[in-house]
Design an enzyme around this catalytic site. Sequence first.
Site, mmCIF file in Angstrom:
data_model
loop_
_atom_site.group_PDB
_atom_site.id
_atom_site.type_symbol
_atom_site.label_atom_id
_atom_site.label_comp_id
_atom_site.label_asym_id
_atom_site.label_seq_id
_atom_site.Cartn_x
_atom_site.Cartn_y
_atom_site.Cartn_z
ATOM 1 N N PRO A 6 72.887 -14.431 -39.149
ATOM 2 C CA PRO A 6 71.628 -14.377 -38.387
ATOM 3 C C PRO A 6 71.178 -15.860 -37.700
ATOM 4 O O PRO A 6 70.448 -15.894 -36.793
ATOM 5 C CB PRO A 6 70.677 -14.050 -39.349
ATOM 6 C CG PRO A 6 71.085 -14.705 -40.578
ATOM 7 C CD PRO A 6 72.597 -14.592 -40.611
ATOM 8 N N THR B 58 75.299 -13.005 -43.913
ATOM 9 C CA THR B 58 75.908 -14.314 -44.556
ATOM 10 C C THR B 58 74.492 -15.015 -44.624
ATOM 11 O O THR B 58 73.672 -15.253 -43.761
ATOM 12 C CB THR B 58 76.645 -15.024 -43.733
ATOM 13 O OG1 THR B 58 76.162 -15.485 -42.327
ATOM 14 C CG2 THR B 58 78.078 -14.015 -43.277
ATOM 15 N N GLU B 59 74.558 -15.983 -45.859
ATOM 16 C CA GLU B 59 73.375 -16.689 -46.157
ATOM 17 C C GLU B 59 73.820 -18.342 -46.171
ATOM 18 O O GLU B 59 72.979 -19.122 -46.254
ATOM 19 C CB GLU B 59 72.734 -16.169 -47.645
ATOM 20 C CG GLU B 59 72.168 -14.867 -47.503
ATOM 21 C CD GLU B 59 71.855 -14.169 -48.909
ATOM 22 O OE1 GLU B 59 72.228 -14.998 -49.921
ATOM 23 O OE2 GLU B 59 71.532 -12.905 -48.733
ATOM 24 N N ASP C 16 82.689 -17.709 -33.023
ATOM 25 C CA ASP C 16 84.206 -17.953 -33.462
ATOM 26 C C ASP C 16 84.239 -18.386 -34.901
ATOM 27 O O ASP C 16 85.178 -17.933 -35.465
ATOM 28 C CB ASP C 16 85.064 -18.728 -32.511
ATOM 29 C CG ASP C 16 84.785 -17.940 -31.043
ATOM 30 O OD1 ASP C 16 85.286 -16.666 -31.006
ATOM 31 O OD2 ASP C 16 84.523 -18.691 -30.104
ATOM 32 N N GLY D 99 79.340 -19.882 -28.269
ATOM 33 C CA GLY D 99 80.605 -20.290 -27.549
ATOM 34 C C GLY D 99 81.467 -18.772 -27.294
ATOM 35 O O GLY D 99 81.853 -18.609 -26.125
ATOM 36 N N ASP E 12 89.398 -23.512 -34.397
ATOM 37 C CA ASP E 12 88.533 -22.320 -33.712
ATOM 38 C C ASP E 12 86.828 -22.888 -33.788
ATOM 39 O O ASP E 12 86.233 -22.160 -34.049
ATOM 40 C CB ASP E 12 88.475 -21.234 -34.735
ATOM 41 C CG ASP E 12 90.017 -20.578 -35.020
ATOM 42 O OD1 ASP E 12 90.788 -20.984 -34.208
ATOM 43 O OD2 ASP E 12 90.096 -19.974 -35.874
#
Length: 373
Positions: free
Chosen positions: A23, A54-55, A81, A113, A362
């Site tokens: 987020p 995800t935190e 990415d 990106g 990446d």
Amino acid sequence: CPPPGLSYGLLPRPCRALVLLNPLSGPGLALKDFHVLVQPMLAEADIAATVFITERAQHAHEKVREEDLSQWDTLVVMSGDGLLHEVVNGLMERRDWEAAMTKPLCILPGGSGNALAASINHYAGNEQVSKHELLINCTFILCKGLHTQMDLVSLSTASGKRLFSFLSFGWGFISDVDIASEKYRKLGNVRFTLGTLQHLARLQLYRGRLSYLPADAVPGTPPDEPLVANGHAGCVTLPAGTEVPGARAEGALPEDSLLVPLQQPVPEHWTVVPEEEFVFVYAIYQSHLGSDLLMAPAARLHDGRIHLFFLKAGVTRVTLLKLFLAMEKGTHLDVNCPHLRYVPVRAFRLEPHTSAGIMTVDGEALACEPVQG
């Protein structure tokens, strides 16, 4: 008719998708955009999405490393990415990584990106777009459900790290801009333009030795064998004849068959770049560096090539700016800048003379040390 070596699969209907969503990525709108734009399209296409938010850093990495993947038909990453980098490396740490890597992966752009999303949009024959247009195009690609293989590059560092990369490895100007502009990520893609202008003012040089194995110079291997690439339905395969079937222990990762240990000199059939001062070194395996930067127009998802660009010392700031402006349309090689070199390779090694400068894989920061892939 698909290009040689490519096979396609189709997601089942109904389809069960695990959506890994950060987020906080990019402008911080990923969750809102998912509910408003993505979910209605998925529902229409009979794709049932379970969202995992995800935190913290490495949360997605841990999740996919431990997850029972049999309950999902596809893993969808909605972020920049960096989150997909976590997911790929989490999958590669599983004992059943060969089977896990056959699970179709999807990227929905939610970062600043969004290079892989832009590359896939480009391969699909769509116009270069960004923001919501890119998100809608990528969601539509997911709804259609067609999936195919993608190359992965295996990277090893002097300190013993082994990483798997789907997009790029960089050192110097481009990587510095990428990491330093993180603080502007709420601005989306504009952050890179701002970072480029700031770094142009204090242009640095990076000293090191760059060596590579040209794409057409692998002794004893047919020219179209991939390096470390996703083979049938996404397994990581190696050039023909480099591995005895059954010789690898279950769960063991593939050997880097084209590389010698970093302590040893590169093999004689490699090219060593005579110059040792660079503005940047950038190895990219997909077409786009950002949603409006077409860096490697020749790249394809599964071409077995690392597209290596390096810019040697001596370039003026004006020319460097010209190159970046031309990159928006992928015409930077037409600028005919004598300091810019592009070569398709199968493997490369970079040995920095000092630990100055940030390395990125990446788009994620890496300590500056000798590395090969």
